[in-house]
Design a protein around this motif. Structure first.
Motif, PDB file in Angstrom:
ATOM      1  N   GLY A  80       0.802  -1.219   0.000  1.00 28.77           N
ATOM      2  CA  GLY A  80       0.000   0.000   0.000  1.00 28.77           C
ATOM      3  C   GLY A  80       0.834   1.266   0.000  1.00 28.77           C
ATOM      4  O   GLY A  80       0.304   2.373  -0.033  1.00 28.77           O
ATOM      5  N   GLY A  81       2.150   1.116   0.020  1.00 27.60           N
ATOM      6  CA  GLY A  81       3.013   2.280   0.114  1.00 27.60           C
ATOM      7  C   GLY A  81       3.279   2.999  -1.192  1.00 27.60           C
ATOM      8  O   GLY A  81       3.804   4.107  -1.207  1.00 27.60           O
ATOM      9  N   GLU A  82       2.945   2.356  -2.278  1.00 28.93           N
ATOM     10  CA  GLU A  82       3.183   2.952  -3.597  1.00 28.93           C
ATOM     11  C   GLU A  82       1.910   2.893  -4.403  1.00 28.93           C
ATOM     12  O   GLU A  82       1.206   1.883  -4.408  1.00 28.93           O
ATOM     13  N   THR A  83       1.603   3.989  -5.084  1.00 28.48           N
ATOM     14  CA  THR A  83       0.486   3.983  -6.023  1.00 28.48           C
ATOM     15  C   THR A  83       0.935   4.593  -7.335  1.00 28.48           C
ATOM     16  O   THR A  83       1.883   5.376  -7.377  1.00 28.48           O
ATOM     17  N   MET A  84       0.274   4.231  -8.390  1.00 29.43           N
ATOM     18  CA  MET A  84       0.501   4.809  -9.704  1.00 29.43           C
ATOM     19  C   MET A  84      -0.848   5.231 -10.257  1.00 29.43           C
ATOM     20  O   MET A  84      -1.854   4.550 -10.047  1.00 29.43           O
ATOM     21  N   THR A  85      -0.849   6.327 -10.978  1.00 27.99           N
ATOM     22  CA  THR A  85      -2.102   6.923 -11.435  1.00 27.99           C
ATOM     23  C   THR A  85      -1.979   7.390 -12.876  1.00 27.99           C
ATOM     24  O   THR A  85      -0.995   8.038 -13.241  1.00 27.99           O
ATOM     25  N   ALA A  86      -2.987   7.091 -13.662  1.00 24.86           N
ATOM     26  CA  ALA A  86      -3.037   7.601 -15.030  1.00 24.86           C
ATOM     27  C   ALA A  86      -3.396   9.085 -15.016  1.00 24.86           C
ATOM     28  O   ALA A  86      -4.175   9.539 -14.170  1.00 24.86           O
ATOM     29  N   ASP A  87      -2.855   9.822 -15.951  1.00 24.10           N
ATOM     30  CA  ASP A  87      -3.112  11.267 -16.011  1.00 24.10           C
ATOM     31  C   ASP A  87      -4.609  11.569 -16.125  1.00 24.10           C
ATOM     32  O   ASP A  87      -5.095  12.551 -15.556  1.00 24.10           O
ATOM     33  N   ALA A  88      -5.330  10.709 -16.821  1.00 23.29           N
ATOM     34  CA  ALA A  88      -6.749  10.974 -17.076  1.00 23.29           C
ATOM     35  C   ALA A  88      -7.598  10.983 -15.806  1.00 23.29           C
ATOM     36  O   ALA A  88      -8.682  11.563 -15.790  1.00 23.29           O
ATOM     37  N   GLU A 105      -6.112  11.594 -12.597  1.00 22.14           N
ATOM     38  CA  GLU A 105      -5.378  12.252 -11.515  1.00 22.14           C
ATOM     39  C   GLU A 105      -6.283  13.229 -10.785  1.00 22.14           C
ATOM     40  O   GLU A 105      -6.951  14.080 -11.386  1.00 22.14           O
ATOM     41  N   GLY A 106      -6.314  13.109  -9.453  1.00 22.33           N
ATOM     42  CA  GLY A 106      -7.131  14.001  -8.643  1.00 22.33           C
ATOM     43  C   GLY A 106      -8.590  13.617  -8.538  1.00 22.33           C
ATOM     44  O   GLY A 106      -9.343  14.250  -7.777  1.00 22.33           O
ATOM     45  N   ARG A 107      -9.019  12.582  -9.272  1.00 19.77           N
ATOM     46  CA  ARG A 107     -10.440  12.194  -9.239  1.00 19.77           C
ATOM     47  C   ARG A 107     -10.647  10.790  -8.683  1.00 19.77           C
ATOM     48  O   ARG A 107     -11.715  10.492  -8.160  1.00 19.77           O
ATOM     49  N   PHE A 108      -9.682   9.916  -8.847  1.00 21.20           N
ATOM     50  CA  PHE A 108      -9.794   8.534  -8.388  1.00 21.20           C
ATOM     51  C   PHE A 108      -8.793   8.297  -7.264  1.00 21.20           C
ATOM     52  O   PHE A 108      -7.671   8.823  -7.277  1.00 21.20           O
TER      53      PHE A 108
END
Length: 124
Positions: free
Chosen positions: A55-63, A65-68
């Motif tokens: 749980g210490g690392e997450t990756m996020t798609a730009d689409a 970001e900030g919403r999910f």
């Protein structure tokens, strides 16, 4: 063998929220990173968010970001994808999939076990 089952999909209005769950059985999630992917009709499957086994690392798609947001409860063998401020482009089948320990590389081809997906439709 690890089995993943997604749930929580449905119809939501633009701007609305929805939470998806990815429940594991057959093995513990403690050694698996879990990624959420989505695929809309006529489009390639794309990574949305991923969380490492700890749980210490997450990756996020730009689409998204900030919403999910993504979280996990290893005691419940479940990973959650919380979606806020949905828009029409978020409509897709959402899948969860596993990768040993870490999210990288966050590409569908690198993830081994897959759920069958849950449909999310954003519509007014």
């Amino acid at each position: 063998q690890l089995k993943l089952v997604e749930s929580g999909g449905g119809l939501v209005q633009p701007g609305g929220s929805l939470r998806l769950s990815c429940e594991a059985s057959g093995a513990t999630l403690k050694e698996h990173a879990i990624g959420w992917f989505r695929q809309a009709p006529g489009k390639e499957r794309e990574g949305v968010k991923c969380i490492s086994s700890s749980g210490g690392e997450t990756m996020t798609a730009d689409a998204v970001e900030g919403r999910f947001t993504i979280s996990r409860d290893n005691d419940k063998n479940t990973v959650y994808l919380q979606m806020y401020d949905r828009n029409l482009e978020d409509s897709a089948v959402y899948y969860c999939a596993s990768h040993p320990f870490f999210c990288s590389p966050f590409q569908a081809i690198s993830f081994g076990f897959w759920g069958r997906g849950t449909q999310v439709t954003v519509s007014s």
